[in-house]
Enzyme design. Structure first.
Site, PDB file in Angstrom:
ATOM      1  N   ASP A 188      95.386  45.080  47.399  1.00 12.73           N
ATOM      2  CA  ASP A 188      96.410  44.334  46.671  1.00 12.73           C
ATOM      3  C   ASP A 188      96.796  43.079  47.449  1.00 12.73           C
ATOM      4  O   ASP A 188      96.595  42.985  48.662  1.00 12.73           O
ATOM      5  CB  ASP A 188      97.661  45.201  46.479  1.00 12.73           C
ATOM      6  CG  ASP A 188      97.437  46.336  45.495  1.00 12.73           C
ATOM      7  OD1 ASP A 188      96.412  46.301  44.800  1.00 12.73           O
ATOM      8  OD2 ASP A 188      98.284  47.247  45.444  1.00 12.73           O
ATOM      9  N   LYS A 194      97.152  42.715  42.962  1.00 19.00           N
ATOM     10  CA  LYS A 194      98.320  43.339  42.354  1.00 19.00           C
ATOM     11  C   LYS A 194      99.588  42.789  42.994  1.00 19.00           C
ATOM     12  O   LYS A 194      99.967  43.115  44.103  1.00 19.00           O
ATOM     13  CB  LYS A 194      98.268  44.845  42.531  1.00 19.00           C
ATOM     14  CG  LYS A 194      97.105  45.514  41.840  1.00 19.00           C
ATOM     15  CD  LYS A 194      97.370  45.767  40.386  1.00 19.00           C
ATOM     16  CE  LYS A 194      98.372  46.883  40.202  1.00 19.00           C
ATOM     17  NZ  LYS A 194      98.660  47.133  38.783  1.00 19.00           N
ATOM     18  N   MET A 207     111.615  45.056  43.448  1.00 19.62           N
ATOM     19  CA  MET A 207     111.623  44.106  42.338  1.00 19.62           C
ATOM     20  C   MET A 207     111.291  42.707  42.832  1.00 19.62           C
ATOM     21  O   MET A 207     111.342  42.421  44.025  1.00 19.62           O
ATOM     22  CB  MET A 207     112.991  44.085  41.665  1.00 19.62           C
ATOM     23  CG  MET A 207     114.122  43.643  42.584  1.00 19.62           C
ATOM     24  SD  MET A 207     115.734  43.786  41.813  1.00 19.62           S
ATOM     25  CE  MET A 207     115.528  42.763  40.368  1.00 19.62           C
TER      26      MET A 207
END
Length: 476
Positions: free
Chosen positions: A252, A274, A387
């Site tokens: 990632d 990702k 987040m």
């Protein structure tokens, strides 16, 4: 004068006569190691430790009583001088030099014709480390570092290969084919089974491997590895071993370059990108890549930031692999919430203010709509929110609307555990403004709860946290 370069050699001492001169604790330690090698040990000295005497009574060694005499050297293959008398040690060294007998004088490299290295024992696999007597403590530290890297199962794996050696040589007359088979054996499914202690299953797996025709590709496998949040030092030993065994690595974007640098040099690296809001590969495409690489017989590592099973979609990936009959293994990583909070000096729980912690992901409006806001807004708990920084205002508004105090401390941790780490402290009311004013960018973790305020006093890594004035105070 620099230490001479030594020629590394492993000696076969089983059944061969070896002399240890000295009867104290050092001589006892040297004798114990020689007995492990199967040597026929004689120990000469005026007095002996109780253990040396006990070994002699049990017939494990022979004792020679008295002062050193050159005739003690008759028939000896190897000699260790381990007395506390430098003159006696020098006498032994001179006598053995005349007779061309290899000799180690303990703690005296100049008088020694061979050195005893620091040893990593995974019998029958043995790794030896030497500094040619220049820095024995450094050799010990290197040995300890290697000890941490080499899995204890390697000895059993080497013994397994030894049992199958004849059949493997018979099956693969070509040296190249044999080498490729053994590499696959030591890096693939059989090695996994030995690590798990499933030796009978590993034997059966070797038998199946030998039965496969050359036209049939060997079965591949996938290891999901948690890379941690960034600091390469947080990668687990098992994760490091997987990286060093990988043929191909799917990683990632959040995996740090320092972690990738630890991987096997010739492994193929595929960036599957990702990252929140910017995926270069869809999850379905990643699934198909895993499947194609494993079916081609490769040892695949799926390297994920943090932990594969904490907002890492690791569960989806092993469901897919299982459905397609691909062998898999999971190596947990240090998840971002634990590492980032620790590197910011923020305990996630504290008996005075936080009796529980919740891990939450809130990357977009749709994910915000699925959360249990009354539960998340409860007091005396810590929220660790994974987040981007786009939804902070909506998150703040919903927590406050469901009863969480606007004065609740918060911490934004950007690039946690990396050298570029930044920590911004504030309160829930001014959360969006704090992020904007300090230009906080992903990857960032949000901590909500009274414990966040402790970051001001307990920080230890990187720059001191940036502290924003409480929103209510600024308004006044």
């Amino acid at each position: 004068m620099p230490a001479a370069r030594l020629y590394p050699i492993f000696t076969q001492l089983a059944g061969r006569a070896v002399l240890v001169v000295g009867g104290g604790n050092v001589a006892e330690r040297k004798t114990a190691a020689l007995l492990e090698a199967g040597a026929d040990v004689q120990v000469g000295a005026t007095t002996f430790t109780p253990q040396l005497s006990a070994w002699a009574e049990n017939g494990r060694i022979s004792l020679i009583y008295g002062e050193f005499a050159e005739e003690w050297l008759d028939r000896q293959w190897l000699v260790v001088a381990a007395t506390s008398d430098a003159a006696v040690n020098a006498q032994v060294a001179a006598a053995t030099e005349r007779r061309r007998i290899w000799t180690n004088v303990v703690d005296d490299a100049a008088l020694s014709s061979f050195q005893v290295p620091a040893v990593i024992d995974r019998a029958p696999l043995v790794v030896a480390v030497s500094t040619a007597g220049a820095a024995p403590v450094l050799a010990r530290l290197v040995r300890e570092a290697i000890e941490r890297v080499l899995d204890p199962s390697l000895g059993a794996l080497a013994a397994l290969a030894e049992r199958w050696r004849g059949r493997i040589r018979g099956r693969f007359a070509d040296l190249g084919q044999r080498r490729r088979f053994l590499e696959r054996l030591f890096q693939g499914r059989v090695a996994e089974l030995v690590r798990r202690g499933q030796l009978a299953v590993a034997d059966a797996a070797i038998a199946r491997e030998l039965a496969v025709t050359e036209a049939e590709p060997a079965a591949g496998s996938v290891v999901l590895v948690g890379a941690g949040p960034g600091d390469a030092g947080l990668l687990t030993l098992k994760g490091l071993r997987a990286l060093n065994e990988a043929d191909v690595i799917l990683y990632d974007s959040l995996v740090g370059a320092d972690v990738l640098a630890l991987a096997r040099r010739d492994a193929e690296r595929i960036d599957v990108g990702k990252r929140a809001g910017a995926h270069s590969k869809s999850q379905d495409e990643i699934h198909e890549l895993l499947l194609a690489q494993a079916r081609s017989g490769k040892r695949v590592v799926r390297l994920k930031g943090g932990d594969p099973f904490v907002f890492g979609r690791g569960g989806e990936e092993i469901e897919f692999l299982r459905a397609h009959g691909i062998a898999y293994e999971v190596v947990p990583g240090v998840t971002a919430a634990l590492a980032c909070a620790a590197y910011a000096g923020i305990p996630l729980t504290h008996r005075d203010s936080a009796q529980s912690v919740r891990f939450v992901t809130a990357h977009c409006k749709a994910s915000l709509d699925t959360l249990d806001w009354p539960a998340l807004a409860a007091e005396r708990q810590t929220l660790a929110v994974y987040m981007g920084v786009a939804g902070l205002e909506r998150l703040r508004d919903r927590l406050v609307a469901h009863g969480r105090a606007a004065t609740t401390p918060i911490a934004l941790i950007e690039n946690g555990s990396r050298t570029t780490q930044r920590v911004v402290l504030g309160d829930l009311a001014n959360l969006p403004q704090v992020a904007c004013e300090h230009a906080v960018v992903s990857p960032a973790l949000l901590i909500v709860g009274e414990v966040a305020a402790l970051g001001a006093q307990l920080h230890w890594f990187g720059a001191a946290p940036l502290t924003a004035a409480p929103a209510l105070a600024r308004a006044a």
